[in-house]
Design a protein around this motif. Structure first.
Motif, short mmCIF file in Angstrom:
data_model
loop_
_atom_site.label_atom_id
_atom_site.label_comp_id
_atom_site.label_asym_id
_atom_site.label_seq_id
_atom_site.Cartn_x
_atom_site.Cartn_y
_atom_site.Cartn_z
N LYS A 61 0.84 -1.20 0.00
CA LYS A 61 0.00 0.00 0.00
C LYS A 61 0.87 1.25 0.00
O LYS A 61 0.65 2.19 -0.76
CB LYS A 61 -0.94 -0.01 1.21
N CYS A 62 1.87 1.28 0.87
CA CYS A 62 2.78 2.42 0.91
C CYS A 62 3.52 2.57 -0.42
O CYS A 62 3.58 3.67 -0.98
CB CYS A 62 3.78 2.27 2.05
N ALA A 63 4.07 1.47 -0.91
CA ALA A 63 4.87 1.52 -2.15
C ALA A 63 4.03 1.97 -3.34
O ALA A 63 4.54 2.70 -4.21
CB ALA A 63 5.49 0.15 -2.42
N SER A 64 2.75 1.60 -3.37
CA SER A 64 1.91 1.97 -4.50
C SER A 64 1.71 3.48 -4.61
O SER A 64 1.38 3.98 -5.68
CB SER A 64 0.55 1.27 -4.40
N ALA A 65 1.93 4.19 -3.52
CA ALA A 65 1.78 5.65 -3.52
C ALA A 65 3.14 6.37 -3.50
O ALA A 65 3.19 7.59 -3.33
CB ALA A 65 0.94 6.08 -2.32
N GLY A 66 4.22 5.62 -3.62
CA GLY A 66 5.55 6.22 -3.62
C GLY A 66 6.13 6.42 -2.23
O GLY A 66 7.12 7.13 -2.06
N TYR A 67 5.53 5.79 -1.23
CA TYR A 67 6.02 5.87 0.14
C TYR A 67 6.66 4.53 0.52
O TYR A 67 6.71 3.61 -0.28
CB TYR A 67 4.86 6.14 1.12
N ARG A 68 7.10 4.45 1.76
CA ARG A 68 7.54 3.18 2.33
C ARG A 68 6.96 3.08 3.73
O ARG A 68 6.60 4.09 4.34
CB ARG A 68 9.06 3.06 2.33
N ILE A 69 6.87 1.86 4.25
CA ILE A 69 6.34 1.68 5.60
C ILE A 69 7.24 2.45 6.57
O ILE A 69 8.47 2.49 6.39
CB ILE A 69 6.22 0.17 5.95
N ALA A 70 6.65 3.10 7.55
CA ALA A 70 7.38 4.03 8.41
C ALA A 70 8.34 3.32 9.36
O ALA A 70 7.95 2.41 10.09
CB ALA A 70 6.40 4.88 9.22
N THR A 71 9.58 3.77 9.33
CA THR A 71 10.60 3.34 10.28
C THR A 71 10.72 4.45 11.32
O THR A 71 11.20 5.54 11.01
CB THR A 71 11.96 3.15 9.59
N LEU A 72 10.28 4.19 12.54
CA LEU A 72 10.36 5.20 13.61
C LEU A 72 11.71 5.05 14.29
O LEU A 72 11.99 4.04 14.92
CB LEU A 72 9.20 5.02 14.58
N GLU A 73 12.54 6.09 14.14
CA GLU A 73 13.93 6.01 14.59
C GLU A 73 14.24 6.88 15.80
O GLU A 73 15.39 6.95 16.21
CB GLU A 73 14.85 6.40 13.43
N SER A 74 13.23 7.54 16.35
CA SER A 74 13.47 8.41 17.51
C SER A 74 12.16 8.63 18.26
O SER A 74 11.08 8.40 17.72
CB SER A 74 14.04 9.76 17.06
N GLN A 75 12.29 9.14 19.47
CA GLN A 75 11.10 9.47 20.25
C GLN A 75 10.29 10.57 19.57
O GLN A 75 9.06 10.53 19.58
CB GLN A 75 11.49 9.91 21.67
N ALA A 76 10.96 11.52 18.93
CA ALA A 76 10.24 12.61 18.24
C ALA A 76 9.39 12.06 17.10
O ALA A 76 8.24 12.47 16.93
CB ALA A 76 11.24 13.64 17.71
N GLN A 77 9.93 11.13 16.32
CA GLN A 77 9.15 10.52 15.24
C GLN A 77 7.99 9.71 15.80
O GLN A 77 6.87 9.78 15.31
CB GLN A 77 10.05 9.65 14.36
N ASN A 78 8.27 8.95 16.85
CA ASN A 78 7.22 8.15 17.49
C ASN A 78 6.11 9.06 18.02
O ASN A 78 4.92 8.76 17.86
CB ASN A 78 7.83 7.32 18.63
N ASP A 79 6.48 10.17 18.62
CA ASP A 79 5.49 11.09 19.20
C ASP A 79 4.56 11.68 18.12
O ASP A 79 3.35 11.79 18.34
CB ASP A 79 6.17 12.23 19.96
N VAL A 80 5.12 12.04 16.96
CA VAL A 80 4.30 12.58 15.87
C VAL A 80 3.28 11.54 15.42
O VAL A 80 2.10 11.84 15.23
CB VAL A 80 5.18 13.04 14.69
N VAL A 81 3.73 10.32 15.25
CA VAL A 81 2.83 9.25 14.79
C VAL A 81 1.78 8.93 15.85
O VAL A 81 0.59 8.86 15.56
CB VAL A 81 3.62 8.00 14.38
#
Length: 163
Positions: A61-81
């Motif tokens: 689904k992600c790839a079909s729209a030009g994205y990739r499945i989210a890799t959360l690499e920090s607390q800041a990224q996790n917090d946004v999601v």
């Protein structure tokens, strides 16, 4: 062109350029969750089938729209999601090679940041059927769960920017 034609043409060109050259373009059928640390996070808009994907379906689904499945690499990224995801959703992380050692399918490296929930906390020593990572919140706890890859959820996708 008369004296009004040039400013109108410049205004139109400016509007056209800014609207098409916007640094954040969200693919139809997705909604913006937020941006942080050089990544744009999106999720499928709620609708039929948007929360009925296996892990493999989610990657597609992600790839079909030009994205990739989210890799959360920090607390800041996790917090946004966590702050913006309204459904149980797949994120990058799988332990099919070595039990209880989760790695990123995007980078091929072991995850260096995790946010396991109190209830879904890892590691559980030994091989089990819970090989993929889901992020979710309830009244008591927000965080990551290791779940069966054939379970069905929504997905969080990412688009790295400035790379």
């Amino acid at each position: 062109m008369d004296k009004f034609g040039i400013p109108v043409a410049i205004s139109f060109a400016l509007f056209f350029t800014l609207s098409l050259a916007s640094p954040i373009q969200i693919h139809a059928g997705f909604e913006l969750l937020g941006t942080v640390e050089g990544k744009i996070f999106v999720s499928p808009i709620v609708g039929p089938g948007s929360d009925n994907m296996t892990y493999q379906d989610a990657i597609s689904k992600c790839a079909s729209a030009g994205y990739r499945i989210a890799t959360l690499e920090s607390q800041a990224q996790n917090d946004v999601v966590e702050a913006n995801a309204r459904r149980w959703s797949w994120i990058d992380g799988i332990d099919l090679q070595i039990p209880d050692v989760f790695f990123s399918i995007n980078t091929g490296k072991n995850l260096t940041y995790t946010n396991w929930t109190v209830w879904g906390q890892r590691p559980v020593i030994g091989k089990d059927d819970y090989n993929c990572v889901r992020i979710s919140c309830n009244q008591m706890d927000c965080g990551w769960w290791d779940v069966n890859c054939t379970d069905r959820y929504s997905v969080i996708c990412e688009l790295p920017v400035g790379i």
